[in-house]
Design an enzyme around this catalytic site. Structure first.
Site, PDB file in Angstrom:
ATOM      1  N   CYS A   1      -6.285   1.819   5.641  1.00 16.95           N
ATOM      2  CA  CYS A   1      -7.051   0.599   5.911  1.00 16.95           C
ATOM      3  C   CYS A   1      -6.929   0.189   7.375  1.00 16.95           C
ATOM      4  CB  CYS A   1      -6.595  -0.525   5.001  1.00 16.95           C
ATOM      5  SG  CYS A   1      -4.896  -1.069   5.238  1.00 16.95           S
TER       6      CYS A   1
ATOM      7  N   HIS B   1       0.825  -1.187   0.000  1.00 19.51           N
ATOM      8  CA  HIS B   1       0.000   0.000   0.000  1.00 19.51           C
ATOM      9  C   HIS B   1       0.869   1.249   0.000  1.00 19.51           C
ATOM     10  CE1 HIS B   1      -3.921  -1.971   1.734  1.00 19.51           C
ATOM     11  NE2 HIS B   1      -3.573  -2.434   0.538  1.00 19.51           N
TER      12      HIS B   1
ATOM     13  N   GLU C   1       0.868   3.890   1.939  1.00 18.20           N
ATOM     14  CA  GLU C   1       1.377   4.330   3.232  1.00 18.20           C
ATOM     15  C   GLU C   1       2.609   3.531   3.642  1.00 18.20           C
ATOM     16  OE1 GLU C   1      -3.210   4.588   3.631  1.00 18.20           O
ATOM     17  OE2 GLU C   1      -1.724   3.522   2.423  1.00 18.20           O
TER      18      GLU C   1
ATOM     19  N   THR D   1     -15.472  -3.096 -35.790  1.00 19.23           N
ATOM     20  CA  THR D   1     -14.142  -2.496 -35.708  1.00 19.23           C
ATOM     21  C   THR D   1     -13.057  -3.543 -35.878  1.00 19.23           C
ATOM     22  OG1 THR D   1     -14.947  -0.736 -34.242  1.00 19.23           O
ATOM     23  CG2 THR D   1     -12.582  -1.163 -34.233  1.00 19.23           C
TER      24      THR D   1
ATOM     25  N   LEU E   1      -4.508  -2.230 -30.343  1.00 20.43           N
ATOM     26  CA  LEU E   1      -4.968  -1.796 -29.021  1.00 20.43           C
ATOM     27  C   LEU E   1      -3.873  -1.899 -27.956  1.00 20.43           C
ATOM     28  CD1 LEU E   1      -8.569  -3.343 -28.961  1.00 20.43           C
ATOM     29  CD2 LEU E   1      -7.831  -1.129 -29.854  1.00 20.43           C
TER      30      LEU E   1
END
Length: 318
Positions: free
Chosen positions: A69, A44, A46, A191, A199
């Site tokens: 969290c 995370h 933090e 398409t 892509l």
């Protein structure tokens, strides 16, 4: 908080099912730690920022784009506990975590430990950075962006079908950056058959950020994840951000089903009189088209103009 929000944007499209969070720690008038959520959701923000700050985190202020969290996980300690153990004096939170395992508990735990907590700072901007996480939790589907590159008269191709290239290199580079911020990208059968698009992400340093390719079609195609109807986007595992790139019928289908949250409109200074970018939406009254979208950003990309729209809050019910 601006710096923390910028850091959070670096992880967009990489952290599902976790949100991408940014954290900046300031001590002694200087930034001593920075972090953002890493691919796969851990570590995370933090934890990374605190590790960088070390002892300098004691008595410092932590700016976090989402409430730290407070729920236990086998993947690591709670961020609220890490901040307490590091001895920070103040935590500034942009947005409260809607996850019921944390919702308010992280803030309460920090306050109970004697840490000053401020909330709601740049909340609207923080919501945008984790729009995919919020949409998945609230609506059970990805956050959907519809991208259109058109002429001034709203066309995506000449009458004979030629469409490369309507916009210039700056707009196309920005579109590739947008691809890198989505876990998946969707097109329709027309398409695929007409253009066979790659892509991928063709930006230096971001080539590995190509999103998963999804095809809306009843017929299978090798190398594509297939869905047969728009509502099936809810079944896309690990996808919190979905980019739609065409064509006109696919765009109309998702708009008609109220499944588009954000519009990216790249407008080139040309008039084509060709094929429209969006097929018939089935609207019976002009009045029903008003009040659905609001402009959130506009800028020039070379000679092309980008306009970004978000769905109006009164359109959120599905």
């Amino acid at each position: 908080m601006d710096a923390a929000l910028t850091l959070a944007s670096r992880g967009q499209g990489l952290t599902a099912p976790n949100p991408s969070v940014g954290c900046v720690i300031v001590g002694g008038g200087h930034v001593v730690g920075r972090g953002w959520t890493r691919p796969g959701g851990r570590p995370h923000a933090e934890a990374i920022a605190l590790a960088e700050a070390g002892e300098a985190a004691r008595g410092a202020t932590a700016y976090v784009t989402l409430e730290p969290c407070a729920h236990e996980s086998a993947r690591g300690p709670t961020c609220a506990d890490l901040l307490i153990a590091a001895g920070v004096a103040r935590v500034v939170v942009a947005l409260r975590d809607p996850d019921p395992r944390t919702d308010g508990k992280g803030i309460a735990r920090l306050a109970a430990a004697g840490i000053e907590v401020a909330t709601g700072i740049r909340e609207a901007e923080a919501r945008r950075t984790i729009a995919g996480f919020l949409t998945r939790r609230l609506k059970g589907r990805p956050f959907v962006t519809l991208k259109l590159a058109t002429s001034l008269d709203g066309c995506i191709a000449l009458a004979n079908g030629e469409s490369r290239w309507i916009t210039g290199p700056e707009a196309r580079a920005h579109a590739h950056l947008e691809r890198a911020r989505n876990e998946a990208i969707l097109i329709g059968r027309g398409t695929l058959d007409r253009d066979s698009p790659r892509l991928d992400v063709r930006l230096p340093g971001l080539e590995d950020r190509a999103p998963r390719r999804v095809l809306l079609s009843a017929r299978t195609a090798d190398g594509w994840h297939m869905i047969s109807q728009p509502s099936a986007i809810a079944t896309l595992v690990g996808v919190d951000h979905l980019l739609i790139e065409g064509g006109a019928q696919t765009a109309a289908t998702f708009l008609h089903n109220n499944l588009v949250d954000r519009l990216l409109l790249y407008r080139a200074p040309v008039v084509l009189g060709g094929k429209p970018g969006i097929a018939d939406l089935g609207l019976s009254e002009l009045s029903s088209a008003h009040g659905r979208w609001h402009l959130t950003d506009t800028r020039m990309l070379g000679s092309d103009r980008l306009e970004v729209y978000e769905r109006a809050s009164n359109q959120d019910s599905e």
